[in-house]
Design a protein around this motif. Structure first.
Motif, mmCIF file in Angstrom:
data_model
loop_
_atom_site.group_PDB
_atom_site.id
_atom_site.type_symbol
_atom_site.label_atom_id
_atom_site.label_comp_id
_atom_site.label_asym_id
_atom_site.label_seq_id
_atom_site.Cartn_x
_atom_site.Cartn_y
_atom_site.Cartn_z
ATOM 1 N N LYS A 107 0.940 5.489 0.876
ATOM 2 C CA LYS A 107 0.087 6.802 1.047
ATOM 3 C C LYS A 107 0.976 7.850 0.902
ATOM 4 O O LYS A 107 2.486 8.028 0.981
ATOM 5 N N GLU A 154 0.927 -1.326 0.150
ATOM 6 C CA GLU A 154 0.271 -0.205 -0.422
ATOM 7 C C GLU A 154 0.844 1.061 -0.089
ATOM 8 O O GLU A 154 1.437 1.354 0.596
ATOM 9 N N ALA A 169 3.795 -5.656 -6.295
ATOM 10 C CA ALA A 169 3.456 -4.031 -6.580
ATOM 11 C C ALA A 169 4.219 -3.567 -7.335
ATOM 12 O O ALA A 169 4.254 -2.030 -7.909
ATOM 13 N N GLU A 195 2.495 -1.580 -10.425
ATOM 14 C CA GLU A 195 1.647 -0.342 -9.521
ATOM 15 C C GLU A 195 2.568 1.449 -8.719
ATOM 16 O O GLU A 195 2.281 2.548 -9.193
#
Length: 101
Positions: A6, A4, A25, A28
């Motif tokens: 942020k 993830e 990952a 992305e």
């Protein structure tokens, strides 16, 4: 565990990487960071406090981003790098490319 990101833009682009930056990952990751950088052209601060793992493709994506930024005389800083990840940067001599605090 997944991955993830942020992000927020202040005087520099601040990126918190969470989880595992691996082959699943990196595409992305590279796309998102490149897009944000192209819009803002600021230094990037990567906060790796919650990054548990990075593989060679993750390192490759950081190098790709670095090469784009160096053309604009911008830099990448890494903070809160866990010992196991810091060791990887030392072994690969990438600690000479990125400022690690």
């Amino acid at each position: 565990m997944g991955f993830e990101l942020k992000t927020k833009v202040e005087e520099k682009i601040i990126v918190k990487a969470i989880g595992e930056l691996d082959i699943f990952a990196t595409d992305e990751f590279k796309e998102k960071i490149s897009e944000i950088y192209k819009e803002n052209k600021l230094d990037i601060l990567f906060d790796f406090e919650n990054l548990d793992y990075i593989d060679s493709t993750g390192l490759g994506s950081l190098i790709f981003i670095y090469k784009e930024m160096v053309k604009d005389n911008k830099k990448i800083e890494l903070i809160n790098v866990k010992p196991n990840i810091r060791k990887l940067f030392l072994i690969t001599k990438l600690d000479q490319m990125f400022e690690i605090r």
